[in-house]
Write a protein that holds these residues in place. Sequence first.
Motif, mmCIF file in Angstrom:
data_model
loop_
_atom_site.group_PDB
_atom_site.id
_atom_site.type_symbol
_atom_site.label_atom_id
_atom_site.label_comp_id
_atom_site.label_asym_id
_atom_site.label_seq_id
_atom_site.Cartn_x
_atom_site.Cartn_y
_atom_site.Cartn_z
ATOM 1 N N PRO A 43 2.630 5.273 -3.605
ATOM 2 C CA PRO A 43 2.060 3.858 -4.084
ATOM 3 C C PRO A 43 2.006 2.358 -4.838
ATOM 4 C CG PRO A 43 2.227 6.191 -5.101
ATOM 5 C CD PRO A 43 3.248 5.621 -4.536
ATOM 6 N N VAL A 44 3.320 2.473 -5.044
ATOM 7 C CA VAL A 44 3.960 0.555 -5.132
ATOM 8 C C VAL A 44 3.722 0.029 -4.619
ATOM 9 C CG1 VAL A 44 4.405 -0.642 -6.884
ATOM 10 C CG2 VAL A 44 3.985 1.365 -7.898
ATOM 11 N N TYR A 46 2.985 0.589 -1.292
ATOM 12 C CA TYR A 46 1.345 0.344 -0.236
ATOM 13 C C TYR A 46 0.578 -0.566 -1.856
ATOM 14 C CZ TYR A 46 1.803 4.410 2.823
ATOM 15 O OH TYR A 46 2.201 5.374 3.359
ATOM 16 N N PHE A 47 0.558 -0.278 -2.030
ATOM 17 C CA PHE A 47 -0.809 -1.652 -3.269
ATOM 18 C C PHE A 47 0.025 -3.006 -2.985
ATOM 19 C CE2 PHE A 47 -1.848 2.396 -5.270
ATOM 20 C CZ PHE A 47 -3.172 2.210 -4.251
ATOM 21 N N GLY A 50 0.100 -4.280 0.276
ATOM 22 C CA GLY A 50 -1.288 -4.120 0.910
ATOM 23 C C GLY A 50 -2.526 -5.974 0.505
ATOM 24 N N GLY A 51 -2.256 -5.667 -0.699
ATOM 25 C CA GLY A 51 -3.028 -6.558 -1.811
ATOM 26 C C GLY A 51 -2.325 -7.709 -0.545
ATOM 27 N N LEU A 206 -3.426 -0.540 2.190
ATOM 28 C CA LEU A 206 -4.681 0.152 0.256
ATOM 29 C C LEU A 206 -4.898 1.557 0.912
ATOM 30 C CD1 LEU A 206 -6.212 -2.876 -0.150
ATOM 31 C CD2 LEU A 206 -4.162 -2.125 -1.143
ATOM 32 N N GLY A 209 -2.336 3.624 -0.220
ATOM 33 C CA GLY A 209 -2.135 3.763 -1.535
ATOM 34 C C GLY A 209 -2.613 4.546 -1.631
ATOM 35 N N VAL A 210 -3.824 4.381 -2.117
ATOM 36 C CA VAL A 210 -4.900 5.503 -2.667
ATOM 37 C C VAL A 210 -4.531 7.632 -2.605
ATOM 38 C CG1 VAL A 210 -7.376 6.317 -2.692
ATOM 39 C CG2 VAL A 210 -6.753 4.258 -2.590
ATOM 40 N N LEU A 213 -1.133 8.559 -3.845
ATOM 41 C CA LEU A 213 -1.556 7.770 -5.791
ATOM 42 C C LEU A 213 -1.793 9.834 -5.827
ATOM 43 C CD1 LEU A 213 -1.457 6.525 -8.208
ATOM 44 C CD2 LEU A 213 -3.421 6.120 -7.905
#
Length: 219
Positions: A43-44, A46-47, A50-51, A206, A209-210, A213
């Motif tokens: 997830p890290v 991805y986030f 993505g950000g 993003l 990532g969700v 998670l």
Amino acid sequence: MFENPAPEGEPSADGDDLQPERLLALIDDETRGMKRALAVQVPVYYFVWGGAWLLGYLLLWSAWPGSTSPVAVPGWLAIPAFAVLMLGAAITSAAVGIRSNRGIKGVSDFVGTVYGLSWPILGGTVAAIGYALVRAGISDDAAAIYYTSAYALLVAAMYLAGTLVWHSADQLVIALVMAVAAAVTGFFGAPANMLAMALIAGPALLIGGVIALVRLRRM
């Protein structure tokens, strides 16, 4: 003279009577813990990417000459901000890949560490090649197309590698989205390719990532 046998139903002191069910449960717990230790980094990735992708390319698009952005961002601000976002994402990826494997020895530790370090190594390589092309005299628009598509291709390759490591279908989907974005956005020309990349790749990462998670919390 003779030792009394352990009462029926109780394990002996040396643990020889450990039931197969308990052994299987222990093995299952160990396996689940190792999988979770490896999956916690996903997830890290991805986030942070993505950000960085969404905000970074929106900033570049807003600052590029001829942009249709309703807000004009000065280049002296957008370009360093973009570089900081990408560098920060790469460093974070490396740190997470190394730290999440503490306490894990063997192949899993090696794979996680190498995967994490691959982000900044390959990212730096993409940047160095782009800089060499700029020094060779390519136009600003050509450089914008190169950097945008090259980094998207890098992310696609890393998520394809992640698919092999974690056997996750969502990473395969994200990798394919990134590969398609790398292939087609260049045809939009600069700066439209930056806007397209921000709106395609940023939300896709993003959302990934969700999903990662949610999967992690179910492990």
